[in-house]
Scaffold this motif. Sequence first.
Motif, PDB file in Angstrom:
ATOM      1  N   GLU A  93       0.836  -1.198   0.000  1.00  0.00           N
ATOM      2  CA  GLU A  93       0.000   0.000   0.000  1.00  0.00           C
ATOM      3  C   GLU A  93       0.875   1.253   0.000  1.00  0.00           C
ATOM      4  OE1 GLU A  93      -2.781   0.146   3.198  1.00  0.00           O
ATOM      5  OE2 GLU A  93      -3.425  -1.941   2.958  1.00  0.00           O
ATOM      6  N   TYR A  94       0.360   2.287  -0.648  1.00  0.00           N
ATOM      7  CA  TYR A  94       1.017   3.594  -0.622  1.00  0.00           C
ATOM      8  C   TYR A  94      -0.047   4.671  -0.433  1.00  0.00           C
ATOM      9  CZ  TYR A  94       3.052   7.944  -2.302  1.00  0.00           C
ATOM     10  OH  TYR A  94       3.447   9.253  -2.410  1.00  0.00           O
ATOM     11  N   LYS A  95       0.218   5.591   0.499  1.00  0.00           N
ATOM     12  CA  LYS A  95      -0.665   6.735   0.730  1.00  0.00           C
ATOM     13  C   LYS A  95       0.131   8.026   0.578  1.00  0.00           C
ATOM     14  CE  LYS A  95      -3.765   4.642   4.199  1.00  0.00           C
ATOM     15  NZ  LYS A  95      -4.226   4.750   5.600  1.00  0.00           N
ATOM     16  N   TYR A  96      -0.410   8.920  -0.249  1.00  0.00           N
ATOM     17  CA  TYR A  96       0.118  10.284  -0.285  1.00  0.00           C
ATOM     18  C   TYR A  96      -0.880  11.149   0.474  1.00  0.00           C
ATOM     19  CZ  TYR A  96       1.650  14.857  -1.806  1.00  0.00           C
ATOM     20  OH  TYR A  96       2.078  16.160  -1.816  1.00  0.00           O
ATOM     21  N   GLN A  97      -0.429  11.723   1.607  1.00  0.00           N
ATOM     22  CA  GLN A  97      -1.330  12.409   2.528  1.00  0.00           C
ATOM     23  C   GLN A  97      -1.015  13.904   2.583  1.00  0.00           C
ATOM     24  OE1 GLN A  97      -0.109   9.892   5.819  1.00  0.00           O
ATOM     25  NE2 GLN A  97      -2.059   8.815   5.783  1.00  0.00           N
ATOM     26  N   THR A  98      -2.034  14.715   2.372  1.00  0.00           N
ATOM     27  CA  THR A  98      -1.902  16.160   2.533  1.00  0.00           C
ATOM     28  C   THR A  98      -2.211  16.523   3.977  1.00  0.00           C
ATOM     29  OG1 THR A  98      -2.622  16.510   0.243  1.00  0.00           O
ATOM     30  CG2 THR A  98      -2.690  18.411   1.731  1.00  0.00           C
ATOM     31  N   LEU A  99      -1.303  17.241   4.616  1.00  0.00           N
ATOM     32  CA  LEU A  99      -1.477  17.566   6.025  1.00  0.00           C
ATOM     33  C   LEU A  99      -2.363  18.798   6.206  1.00  0.00           C
ATOM     34  CD1 LEU A  99       2.132  16.961   7.416  1.00  0.00           C
ATOM     35  CD2 LEU A  99       0.203  15.372   7.260  1.00  0.00           C
ATOM     36  N   SER A 108       4.027  19.969   4.440  1.00  0.00           N
ATOM     37  CA  SER A 108       2.646  20.044   3.950  1.00  0.00           C
ATOM     38  C   SER A 108       2.081  18.688   3.548  1.00  0.00           C
ATOM     39  CB  SER A 108       2.568  20.991   2.749  1.00  0.00           C
ATOM     40  OG  SER A 108       3.403  20.510   1.696  1.00  0.00           O
ATOM     41  N   SER A 109       2.919  17.657   3.523  1.00  0.00           N
ATOM     42  CA  SER A 109       2.446  16.332   3.121  1.00  0.00           C
ATOM     43  C   SER A 109       3.338  15.259   3.733  1.00  0.00           C
ATOM     44  CB  SER A 109       2.447  16.188   1.592  1.00  0.00           C
ATOM     45  OG  SER A 109       3.774  16.278   1.094  1.00  0.00           O
ATOM     46  N   GLN A 110       2.863  14.011   3.658  1.00  0.00           N
ATOM     47  CA  GLN A 110       3.673  12.892   4.100  1.00  0.00           C
ATOM     48  C   GLN A 110       3.341  11.663   3.271  1.00  0.00           C
ATOM     49  OE1 GLN A 110       2.800  12.294   8.281  1.00  0.00           O
ATOM     50  NE2 GLN A 110       1.006  11.051   7.882  1.00  0.00           N
ATOM     51  N   ASN A 111       4.311  10.723   3.232  1.00  0.00           N
ATOM     52  CA  ASN A 111       4.158   9.476   2.496  1.00  0.00           C
ATOM     53  C   ASN A 111       4.095   8.323   3.484  1.00  0.00           C
ATOM     54  OD1 ASN A 111       4.634  10.332  -0.469  1.00  0.00           O
ATOM     55  ND2 ASN A 111       6.335  11.275   0.626  1.00  0.00           N
ATOM     56  N   GLY A 146       9.904   7.845   6.364  1.00  0.00           N
ATOM     57  CA  GLY A 146      11.221   7.373   6.766  1.00  0.00           C
ATOM     58  C   GLY A 146      11.292   6.723   8.119  1.00  0.00           C
ATOM     59  N   VAL A 147      10.221   6.789   8.892  1.00  0.00           N
ATOM     60  CA  VAL A 147      10.187   6.115  10.196  1.00  0.00           C
ATOM     61  C   VAL A 147       9.488   4.778   9.995  1.00  0.00           C
ATOM     62  CG1 VAL A 147       9.395   6.230  12.584  1.00  0.00           C
ATOM     63  CG2 VAL A 147      10.086   8.330  11.393  1.00  0.00           C
ATOM     64  N   ASP A 167      -6.614  15.164   3.353  1.00  0.00           N
ATOM     65  CA  ASP A 167      -7.052  14.262   2.291  1.00  0.00           C
ATOM     66  C   ASP A 167      -5.868  13.405   1.865  1.00  0.00           C
ATOM     67  OD1 ASP A 167      -6.276  16.991   0.947  1.00  0.00           O
ATOM     68  OD2 ASP A 167      -6.053  15.486  -0.629  1.00  0.00           O
ATOM     69  N   PHE A 168      -6.177  12.272   1.218  1.00  0.00           N
ATOM     70  CA  PHE A 168      -5.091  11.392   0.795  1.00  0.00           C
ATOM     71  C   PHE A 168      -5.550  10.501  -0.347  1.00  0.00           C
ATOM     72  CE2 PHE A 168      -7.342   9.346   4.270  1.00  0.00           C
ATOM     73  CZ  PHE A 168      -7.460   8.006   3.903  1.00  0.00           C
ATOM     74  N   THR A 169      -4.579  10.155  -1.192  1.00  0.00           N
ATOM     75  CA  THR A 169      -4.794   9.127  -2.205  1.00  0.00           C
ATOM     76  C   THR A 169      -4.202   7.828  -1.676  1.00  0.00           C
ATOM     77  OG1 THR A 169      -2.748   9.820  -3.316  1.00  0.00           O
ATOM     78  CG2 THR A 169      -4.824  10.697  -4.158  1.00  0.00           C
ATOM     79  N   TRP A 170      -4.838   6.721  -2.032  1.00  0.00           N
ATOM     80  CA  TRP A 170      -4.485   5.425  -1.438  1.00  0.00           C
ATOM     81  C   TRP A 170      -4.461   4.382  -2.555  1.00  0.00           C
ATOM     82  CZ3 TRP A 170      -7.647   3.308   3.342  1.00  0.00           C
ATOM     83  CH2 TRP A 170      -6.973   2.228   3.905  1.00  0.00           C
TER      84      TRP A 170
END
Length: 379
Positions: free
Chosen positions: A42-48, A63-66, A98-99, A369-372
């Motif tokens: 799974e991959y999520k691109y998340q807007t903070l 402003s975002s995280q993976n 990265g964590v 919001d995020f794409t998944w």
Amino acid sequence: MIRSLLVILLLWNVGIHADDYSFDMESIETKSFEYSGYLRSEYKYQTLNQDSPLYAFLNRSDSSQNAFLNEALFRFTHYKDDFKLIGALSARYVNIDGVDDDLYTVYQLYTHNTLSINHSIDVGKKTLKWGTGYFFNPAAFLDRPKDPTQPENAYEGYVMVDYTYNKSFEGNLKNLQLDLVYMPTTARVNDDFYNGQSSNLSAKLYLLYLDTDISFIYLYSDTQKDKIGFTFSKNLETYFEVHGEYAKEIAGYHSYLLGLKYVTESDITIISEYYYDSEGLTKDEIRSSIKLLPFPAKSYFINKFSKKEPLGIVYSSVYFKDMLNVEDNSHLDTLGFIYTFKNNLEIDFSYNLNSGDQESEFGKKLVSDFTWLKATWYF
């Protein structure tokens, strides 16, 4: 990110070439071992949400995280006469900006012994899956709570002893099943149910009466308040089912769920559920909290719509889900598309949006919001 992309490519390659190495399991007359499971990436691109109180509390400046997840789930059953060994094992790798972390979990591992035609006993770590709700199960006292955002996922059981009596009849009462469950807890066993020494005894009486599934549940604990529960499910038509649950802690909280599943003539499946918990948070309590547990409010109304083969695209489906917090009118909306290849490789892509004012449950989430993207190969 490279690690997860490699896993997705591996899943694709396995799915495409699986037929080259297939063989006929039906040719084996006697099976002593069966298995199934999946590999998932799974991959999520998340807007903070920079207006979230958590954004300032955690000293974020981006402003975002993976987020990445790789998971392997392996289920198996070993047969020997009237004995079965049933298991489900999971390995997970999670990386958020990265964590990373590794997690290895035994979801289930128990023995099933058929004592006679009507009697059986299970011993070990087991998921009971009591309840009729799809997103919530308030009467599933000895199960871990579902994740309403992914209710179909496998989840971990508890260590217990489960005796079952089952008998079929002719007439209005078609089936009767009685489960008697003993579940102990210590500081190391079932400690997330109760962190300490305790004994918990539960009884569930299931009846198939007038083509209606009915269950009566009682839970006794020597350290916590006793609970009673009731569940039902009824097919009013082949395309229309209603269900519900009620749970009550003696001299304590109560909760209930009412739901339906309806399939339209155009093959759109609708699942709707209303859930209420008397111990949940009110609008004002949510407003004054910085960090919230998942789905903490008193009431939710969830609707999911799914359509197979939209626009004639075979092996595909689209879905929309709205998870509404009735207390503060905030909600999580999901729009997704699923495509399943012939070799059991499934791709699920969705866009998810948290909406509501800045002090509401979903409006104050750290992620706005995020794409998944999920790639799953089932075997």
